[in-house]
Structure formats: C-alpha cells, structure tokens
Design an enzyme around this catalytic site. Sequence first.
Site, mmCIF file in Angstrom:
data_model
loop_
_atom_site.group_PDB
_atom_site.id
_atom_site.type_symbol
_atom_site.label_atom_id
_atom_site.label_comp_id
_atom_site.label_asym_id
_atom_site.label_seq_id
_atom_site.Cartn_x
_atom_site.Cartn_y
_atom_site.Cartn_z
ATOM 1 N N HIS A 24 1.708 4.573 -2.876
ATOM 2 C CA HIS A 24 1.813 6.025 -2.708
ATOM 3 C C HIS A 24 3.169 6.534 -3.200
ATOM 4 C CE1 HIS A 24 -1.876 6.793 -0.626
ATOM 5 N NE2 HIS A 24 -1.579 6.071 0.434
ATOM 6 N N HIS A 52 3.517 6.691 -6.882
ATOM 7 C CA HIS A 52 2.748 7.813 -7.407
ATOM 8 C C HIS A 52 3.591 9.084 -7.360
ATOM 9 C CE1 HIS A 52 -1.480 9.929 -7.348
ATOM 10 N NE2 HIS A 52 -0.857 10.075 -8.495
ATOM 11 N N HIS A 54 0.827 -1.209 0.000
ATOM 12 C CA HIS A 54 0.000 0.000 0.000
ATOM 13 C C HIS A 54 0.861 1.258 0.000
ATOM 14 C CE1 HIS A 54 -3.655 2.361 1.241
ATOM 15 N NE2 HIS A 54 -2.715 3.161 1.715
ATOM 16 N N GLU A 55 1.804 1.327 0.925
ATOM 17 C CA GLU A 55 2.618 2.540 1.035
ATOM 18 C C GLU A 55 3.536 2.725 -0.172
ATOM 19 O OE1 GLU A 55 1.644 4.590 3.032
ATOM 20 O OE2 GLU A 55 0.501 3.309 4.397
#
Length: 670
Positions: free
Chosen positions: A468, A471, A464-465
């Site tokens: 980010h 991105h 998940h991290e």
Amino acid sequence: MYEKYYRIACVNSIIFFYQTKLFLEKQQISIMNLTPNFQPKNIVHSIEELTKEGLKIVALAEKSNDWNGVITATDDFECELGRLTSVNSHLNAVMFTDEFNEQYEKTLPIITNFYSDISSNKALYTAYKNLKNTSLNKQQQYILQESIDGFELSGVGLEGEISDRFKAIKERLSILSNNFSKHVLKSTNEWKKMVTSDMLKGYGEVELAKIQTDEGYELNLQVPVYMDVMTYLDNRELREEVYRAYVSRASELGITSCDYDNKSVMDEILTLRQEMASILGFENYAQLSIQSKMVESVEQIINFLMNLVKCSKPQAEAELDELTKYAGIDLQPWDLGFYSEQLKEKKFGFKKSDLTPYFPEKKVLEGLFLTIERLYQVSVMPVTEPTYHSDVKVLEIKKQDQLIGKIYLDLYAREDKRGGAWMSDYQPLSKADKPIAFVVCNLNSPSKGKPALFEFDEIVTIFHEFGHALHHVLTKVEYPSAAGISGVPWDGVELPSQYMEFFCYERDVIKQMSEHIDTKKPLPDELYSKLIDSKNFQSAMGMLRQCEFSLWDVKTHLGVKDTYEVLTEVRDQTAIIPAIDANRFLNTFGHIFSGGYAAGYFSYKWAEVLAADAYYYVQENGGIGSRASLDFLHNILEKGGSQDFMFSYKAFRGKKPEISALLQSNGIAT
C-alpha cells in the site's frame, strides 16, 4: 489494509497552530515538526479558523474558468487540510488518550460540515462542469469526470430540508465511526488475567517473554498475545476463557457492557447509511457503494463470492474432517488454532515457533528493503528524525539519491493503539511536496534486551502494508486528487498490497530477511521447503471465512434485516463449524464500521484475483527485477488514480485477470 480517512463522510481534525496566512509555506513538511506543539485545547479553534479560510478559497474557485483557478486551488487547500487532519486521525489511533479524544470528537462535526458545504456547492459544481469545455489532457479529463461524479454522489443536487438532513447524516456518521473504534480499543484493554507458569504448558521462551511482567505472567487481548493462546496453549479451559473474552469485546457480554457495547452504534450506522443511499436515489447502501468501484452490480459481487464458496467448500469440509479426526474431540472454535498447529507440525515436520528465531526485526526489514530495491529500483533507508513515539522508524525512499517520499513505520502493539494493521496517507505527491505515508502494525516487540522476533504471518502483514505504502509513495501523478492511492477504486486498492505478499515466500527473499538469532544462519533449505509445502494448509477454510465476511458485508448493506440475522443466514451457506452464542465479532469489525470498507470488503478477494494473476505473469516473465516487474511499477503504482484502473491493469498485463489465478494461489482445485 489501506485506510483512507474520508474527507467528506468521515473526515478528521488537525494538529497545528493556525497561522493567519492562507497556506503554510510550500515546503516539504515533516510531520514530526508538528507534533511537539501538540495541544489538544487548540484543535477546535484551529479547525474553525482554517475551514473559514477554505470557504474563501472555494468562493474564488466558483468564479474561475480554468483548471488552475478551479481544481488546483481547491486541491491545494484540501491537500493542506488533509495533511494536517491525517496527523490528528493518526495520533488518535496510535496514541489514544481520553483528553485528546474529547477534543478530537468536537472537531469531527466541524470538518464534516465543511466538506458537506463544499460537496453540495452548486456554483463550484457548475465551475467543474464548465471545465469540460476547456482544453485538458487525458489525465485531467479523467480526474475532472471523477470529481463531477463525486459531487453527484455527495448530494450536490439536493435542496432544502433534504439537503440539510443529508449533511446531518454525514456529521453523525463521523461521530459514530470514532465511537466504534474507541469502544473496541477500550474493551480490548479492559480484560487481563494473571496466570502462573504451570498454566502455560505449550509456551516457549518467545511466547513467555511477551506476557512476562514484574508480578508474573499476564494474558491480555492484544493480537500477538491472543494468537499465542489460541495456537500454543495446552490448557483448553484457559483457551476457552480467552476466546470468549476476545469474541465478546465491545458487546453486552463484555466486562463493562453498558459502556462499550457497539451494537447500538452499528445499528445506527447501518440505518443512516441506508437513509443516505435512499436520499441519493439508490435502493440500498450497497448500490451506492459500488458506484466508486470497478464492479458493475451487487449481483456481480454476490455471484463472484458464491462461486468462490462453491469451489472452496468441498475442500474446506475435507480439511475440517482431517482436523477433527486428528484432534479426536468435538472441536470448538478455541480448539481450531491449537489443533491446526499440531496437525500442521505432524504433516510438514515443523511448527510456527521453529521459524520465529530466524526472523529478527532488523534482518526482516533489511530483506524487505532489498526486495523493494530490486523490484522497483529505489532505495529504502532508515533516517534519524524526531517522531511521535520511540517505537517509530522514519524511512526515506530514494531513486538515484533523489528523495521520492517517506514512510513512518510503527510496528509494535501497544495498549493505547488501535488493533490491526493499516497504511494511511499523510501527504500526496504534488508539484510542491513529496508523498508521505504511515504504516502501522501490531506485532511483537523487543523484550528483555532481545530484538523483536516476527512470526511468518506477521512478515506477510508487513509486506502487505508496504505494498500500500509503495502505491502511495511511488506515484508520478502530481494531481493530489489522483496521486498514488487517491482516486483508486476500493476493489483495486488492495492489488499492490496483496501482490507484494507473494514475494515474501520466494527463496532469495527469505534468505535476505532471515538470520537465526543465535547461529546467525539464514533459514535452511529443508525448513524453507516445509514452509512452502504448508503454505496452503487449510487454505479452503480460510477462503470460506473471508467469503463469509464479504457476503455478510454486502448483504447487511442491503438494509433489510438485522446485521446478526444476516450473518446467521450467510453462515448457513459458508460456515462448516458452528459459532458460539457469545460470539459478537461484528461488534469489533472496524473495517466496516470505522474504516472505508463498508459494502466493499469483497475488495480483498476481488483484488486477490488481480494480485495472483499479476504475480504469476511477472514470474513467467523474469520475476523480481524483470521488465515485467517494472511494468507493474509503471502501469499500476505510478499511474495511481489518474485513469481507469482496469485500463491500467490491462496495460500492464495485456488482458483482464481470471479467477483461476486466485484458486491456484490458494491450492484450491477448480
């Protein structure tokens, strides 16, 4: 969780010895070149001097009439200042000391007032608006309009006493946010309990290793230890004791309640947010919050969430009924994790601890990096470089041997480290600099010569991290205010992270990141099948819990009732098991009171719709390494905040997402 340290309402101070020239030399700066000079006594002076220079830049920009003179000049300065402030914010979160925090708090009003002065500067606002009459490309036009909207939401139209009051509110909010986090960290660290081995029935070797000290076994409230207690500990009385200590942190029920009780902090934050919204002409803070999001109204958010509740609640009640029958007792909150793990083992033929030996840290990261390489045609390579802590790994992201950016990875739980997991940006892409991000988790650490072994939920967190971070790092937008995560609406910012989670369940990915600590074999097919079969175990109960948080968040920011009264009313609609009177969960809800998710926690569910829709589309069109997976890179990650986010999504997907994808991914019948 993506954590953006706001540079207007909740901005941060710097670690760097001020140099009299206007900017540091334009070069790619490693953050670690700054930290050896860390001197808390210098921070206040440094920030005062640098912000004075910033105001000179603004004065020049006010008189300019082209893009470079107005936006490039102010962006460059804000990028420089933001890069340095993020260092300080980061270290205050991951290496907390009272000495440094004392100086850090002194800088918050200075920085907040600096940005208040800029955001209320009418001459600069006029210079921005005048640029609309110049020749700009589409990206510039979009960025310019977003900047103008930002001025207006920051009080540029305010005058006199009301303008002064607005600035004072922002200054006070920056202090309160830091106080909230500090109280949570300290109240978490103050509870410890020595226990004997006979009290730890249900624990295996891995769980025991986390709590073993020279004096024996010590329980604490750090998340890896707390979750083990709730999941494996047979001793119900001890489970209850730990649970009560955990949910009463930072409240009047804590050990040192008078020092760390966050209720008054929360009340003041909510009151000031309401006043801020009223000053800007909004009925409540929720209305103000959605101005920077894709959703169109507060009602749309509530309807979206209540639809999820309606779809999920019957299945959630059936899940709880099954668990209650299995446990054979009147279930309390400290029983749910324990009996759920046992029921899961009975239904699917394995327990969480069966998976853990297959996921040593080194192999997990190798599998993650290979997955990223296959998805986006970039490499992730650890490099040796001085860091702020021995736990930290430095990763270089390259494409065809050309450096794209860096990630600083800080995985393990520590006492001086804020709980949770997040990504924060240190440096955006610009014409002069490569993007750099921090990825922070609070996971299991190596013990007694053995590597860290990760539970599968922890692996999902890492993926998940990194979503980010990618991105942020893989952007191709060279305007700092729209590069990567910058300028992305909050209800879109969780798309790349939740999209990334899906891949850690794929068979090939699990083969790449699993290797039993003893046998060196990957996770066997039989155990993998059991993992997938159990993926949506009690998913409807989890959906209700997230909807509860989101509905409470939106409704508490309507500014009508006490926040705990709001929670009680929301739970009447969403909860299927009562909370105990001592539960003070909200007092530690950092997303809302010290992060960027106020009146925006719904973004997780909103973006999960996008993520599920995106993942299924990619799977239907070739999966990892396909044209579709590269389309996600080109249309979502690379575009960042340089255009309307839903426009970017439709360019990738061909249409808007549908809620059915979210329900499908959670195994919830429509």
